[in-house]
Design an enzyme around this catalytic site. Sequence first.
Site, PDB file in Angstrom:
ATOM      1  N   CYS A   8      28.815  56.344  38.237  1.00 17.36           N
ATOM      2  CA  CYS A   8      27.711  57.237  38.619  1.00 17.36           C
ATOM      3  C   CYS A   8      26.428  56.938  37.853  1.00 17.36           C
ATOM      4  CB  CYS A   8      28.094  58.680  38.337  1.00 17.36           C
ATOM      5  SG  CYS A   8      29.619  59.197  39.102  1.00 17.36           S
TER       6      CYS A   8
ATOM      7  N   ARG B  66      25.971  49.396  39.314  1.00 15.48           N
ATOM      8  CA  ARG B  66      27.060  50.027  38.584  1.00 15.48           C
ATOM      9  C   ARG B  66      28.211  50.446  39.495  1.00 15.48           C
ATOM     10  NH1 ARG B  66      25.121  51.737  33.473  1.00 15.48           N
ATOM     11  NH2 ARG B  66      26.774  53.257  33.301  1.00 15.48           N
TER      12      ARG B  66
ATOM     13  N   TRP C 186      30.159  57.959  42.178  1.00 18.11           N
ATOM     14  CA  TRP C 186      31.376  57.169  42.341  1.00 18.11           C
ATOM     15  C   TRP C 186      32.508  58.189  42.305  1.00 18.11           C
ATOM     16  CZ3 TRP C 186      35.807  55.811  39.457  1.00 18.11           C
ATOM     17  CH2 TRP C 186      36.445  54.627  39.862  1.00 18.11           C
TER      18      TRP C 186
ATOM     19  N   ASN D  15      27.334  62.863  35.389  1.00 20.01           N
ATOM     20  CA  ASN D  15      28.248  61.726  35.233  1.00 20.01           C
ATOM     21  C   ASN D  15      29.376  62.180  34.315  1.00 20.01           C
ATOM     22  OD1 ASN D  15      26.381  60.252  36.593  1.00 20.01           O
ATOM     23  ND2 ASN D  15      25.825  58.910  34.880  1.00 20.01           N
ATOM     24  N   GLY D  16      30.603  61.760  34.603  1.00 17.09           N
ATOM     25  CA  GLY D  16      31.728  62.129  33.740  1.00 17.09           C
ATOM     26  C   GLY D  16      32.702  63.024  34.484  1.00 17.09           C
TER      27      GLY D  16
ATOM     28  N   GLU E 142      41.912  35.746  34.489  1.00 15.87           N
ATOM     29  CA  GLU E 142      40.515  36.076  34.782  1.00 15.87           C
ATOM     30  C   GLU E 142      40.108  35.515  36.152  1.00 15.87           C
ATOM     31  OE1 GLU E 142      38.462  38.089  33.794  1.00 15.87           O
ATOM     32  OE2 GLU E 142      36.529  37.342  34.453  1.00 15.87           O
TER      33      GLU E 142
ATOM     34  N   LYS F  30      38.817  37.804  39.232  1.00 12.78           N
ATOM     35  CA  LYS F  30      37.541  37.579  39.922  1.00 12.78           C
ATOM     36  C   LYS F  30      37.782  37.518  41.428  1.00 12.78           C
ATOM     37  CE  LYS F  30      35.130  38.377  37.695  1.00 12.78           C
ATOM     38  NZ  LYS F  30      35.377  38.716  36.316  1.00 12.78           N
TER      39      LYS F  30
ATOM     40  N   GLU G  18      38.647  40.953  42.862  1.00 13.16           N
ATOM     41  CA  GLU G  18      37.526  41.893  42.776  1.00 13.16           C
ATOM     42  C   GLU G  18      36.521  41.689  43.900  1.00 13.16           C
ATOM     43  OE1 GLU G  18      36.303  43.041  38.242  1.00 13.16           O
ATOM     44  OE2 GLU G  18      36.095  40.933  38.753  1.00 13.16           O
TER      45      GLU G  18
ATOM     46  N   HIS H 142      60.787  32.132  37.525  1.00 14.06           N
ATOM     47  CA  HIS H 142      61.434  33.418  37.281  1.00 14.06           C
ATOM     48  C   HIS H 142      60.941  34.486  38.260  1.00 14.06           C
ATOM     49  CE1 HIS H 142      63.337  31.853  33.736  1.00 14.06           C
ATOM     50  NE2 HIS H 142      62.170  31.426  33.282  1.00 14.06           N
TER      51      HIS H 142
HETATM   52  C1  G6P Z   1      34.740  47.372  34.752  1.00 16.30           C
HETATM   53  C2  G6P Z   1      33.913  46.192  35.191  1.00 16.30           C
HETATM   54  C3  G6P Z   1      34.512  44.907  34.620  1.00 16.30           C
HETATM   55  C4  G6P Z   1      34.628  45.008  33.116  1.00 16.30           C
HETATM   56  C5  G6P Z   1      35.397  46.253  32.681  1.00 16.30           C
HETATM   57  C6  G6P Z   1      35.277  46.496  31.195  1.00 16.30           C
HETATM   58  O1  G6P Z   1      35.997  47.315  35.331  1.00 16.30           O
HETATM   59  O2  G6P Z   1      33.864  46.115  36.602  1.00 16.30           O
HETATM   60  O3  G6P Z   1      33.682  43.812  34.954  1.00 16.30           O
HETATM   61  O4  G6P Z   1      35.275  43.872  32.624  1.00 16.30           O
HETATM   62  O5  G6P Z   1      34.860  47.409  33.324  1.00 16.30           O
HETATM   63  O6  G6P Z   1      33.937  46.775  30.899  1.00 16.30           O
HETATM   64  P1  G6P Z   1      33.252  46.493  29.507  1.00 16.30           P
HETATM   65  O7  G6P Z   1      31.821  46.919  29.713  1.00 16.30           O
HETATM   66  O8  G6P Z   1      33.952  47.393  28.519  1.00 16.30           O
HETATM   67  O9  G6P Z   1      33.408  45.077  29.184  1.00 16.30           O
END
Ligand code: G6P
Length: 611
Positions: free
Chosen positions: A2, A27, A75, A100-101, A484, A488, A491, A507
């Site tokens: 948010c 965001r 969000w 937010n929160g 990673e 990616k 995502e 396994h």
């Molecule tokens: C969210 C973002 C990721 C990020 C993660 C941790 O999931 O989409 O890209 O790696 O938060 O965020 P940070 O700001 O703590 O690295």
Amino acid sequence: MCGIVGAVAERNVTAILLEGLKRLEYRGYDSAGVALFSNAGVLERRRRVGKVNELEQSLAGEPLVGRLGIAHTRWATHGAPLEHNAHPHFSSGELAVVHNGIIENHEPLRDRLKSLGYLFTSDTDTEVIVHLLHHKMQDTPDLTAALKATVKELHGAYGLAVISAKQPDRLVAARSGSPLVVGLGLGENFLASDQLALRQVTDRFMYLEEGDIAEIRRDSVQIWTAAGVSVEREIVQYREGAEAADKGEFRHFMLKEIHEQPKVVQRTLENRLGPEQVLVQAFGPQAAELFAKVRNVQIVACGTSYHAGMVARYWLEGLAGIPCQVEVASEFRYRKVVVQPDTLFVSISQSGETADTLAALRNAKELGFLASLAICNVSISSLVRESDLTLLTQAGPEIGVASTKAFTTQLVALMLLTLSLGQVKGTLAAGVEAELVEELRRLPTRLGEALAMDSTVEKVAELFAEKNHTLFLGRGAQFPVAMEGALKLKEISYIHAEAYPAGELKHGPLALVDSDMPVVTVAPNNELLEKLKSNLQEVRARGGELIVFADEQAGLNNGEGTHVISMPHIIDALAPILYTVPLQLLSYYVAVLKGTDVDQPRNLAKSVTVE
Ligand code: G6P
């Protein structure tokens, strides 16, 4: 996640609020709204599900005009992403709130407020705030005083802003667990959850601290602590970030940020390398003394940052001989943790505001760690403020939700940590530090070479466009790189991707391998290469198509069902950083082919400020 924007000015603030919301789009959100104290003397609002564009178009057709306003991108947490759940929320047409929160005690509050006759029009936790505030104002008519009384009854996390039709001379705000920043203008002032939202109107900011309440008028800003004491917060001139504002020649922020990696890695190394050694003081003046005492390292992070931590474990144990544990913050914070003596607590975060990582740091302080170190990209973040030591990654603002340059700069920072600890403790093998320092200096050039493979990777991406599942394999420090890569891809292209240490293939995951499941492998030329080659044979024997990013000296060749992409040779310790780049490009081009929203993938948020 948010986003909040607010403004009190002598001009119409609608455009400022909309521009602010657009700057927060990265965001992640699913609906947007704005409320203004209109020139007609009443509160008016407009909310729309979907992008800020939808809201903008609606406002273009039927404008709202006012000099005091708040706006929000939501969000969804409590209540589906529907218009009636979008913020701002109203009470009795007199008060509007954006939040937010999460308010954890929203259920009892809702019951109480309902019994007092308040009508709820949303399924959100947020709506209790505005009705509670309205209720308080019956006894405490001053908006600021009533907000102070209201937040005392809220449990959970909030960054919130309120405007009132009865006291339209101000905007009031409160912060607890969710960041807020006041932007200072000339004869006008602003509020946002991230200073990026206000860069078009000011570069002077005042960051609210935990528990702060702010009263923001056109010509003054007053702040009180949670204890009600009036305080002045430092004014910070913020110059970073201008380069993040547009995509330049690139189609997406993500591609721009991938291509920025040589430059930001260079910046992360600047002033931190001596001729043959890492400069330990880069971690702070007391770092050398503290590092000498470290016997163990505990790393905690989320998402991509967690993967950086996993790579670091191979380095810390393999190069510096220091035992290291790595855990996702959401698990660490709720688990009974046994802390080994003299353990350094290391948190890794791009934003420095991730709720679970922050909570883990706060828990760590109670658990008897030797000290806390934050590896973070945002100098003014809560994580940095609350840690004993900091090493800033110099990635610059990262706008694409899928983290790229933040990850590689985190890896660089973690390599600096490994070498610093090893240096101070004398645990590095002879010559290792000097060699790695030299190789680190060459790393930006190497990354440039990997980026030059852009069009080759774009071609390979075509193999994935029609696929629904993929497997990523790696061994040793390349296993987290494979994780990673898989993260990616899922995502941003929404293709199911899993990562396995290549030795685990037989396994379980081998059962999935067929011609419909491409297998991506990272294969630097190290002592695990021969073992990895056998794993690749296991895949080929089942008809699986292989995409192998391999060292030019690895002796792997193209063949039927095997696509080898040759990588520049690099010292093994730094290979995780280099091999990340083609995997980022791969997911990017697959997503482009699939036509997804690359920079703002569905359901995800850039900075996860709620649990
Ligand atoms: C969210 C973002 C990721 C990020 C993660 C941790 O999931 O989409 O890209 O790696 O938060 O965020 P940070 O700001 O703590 O690295």
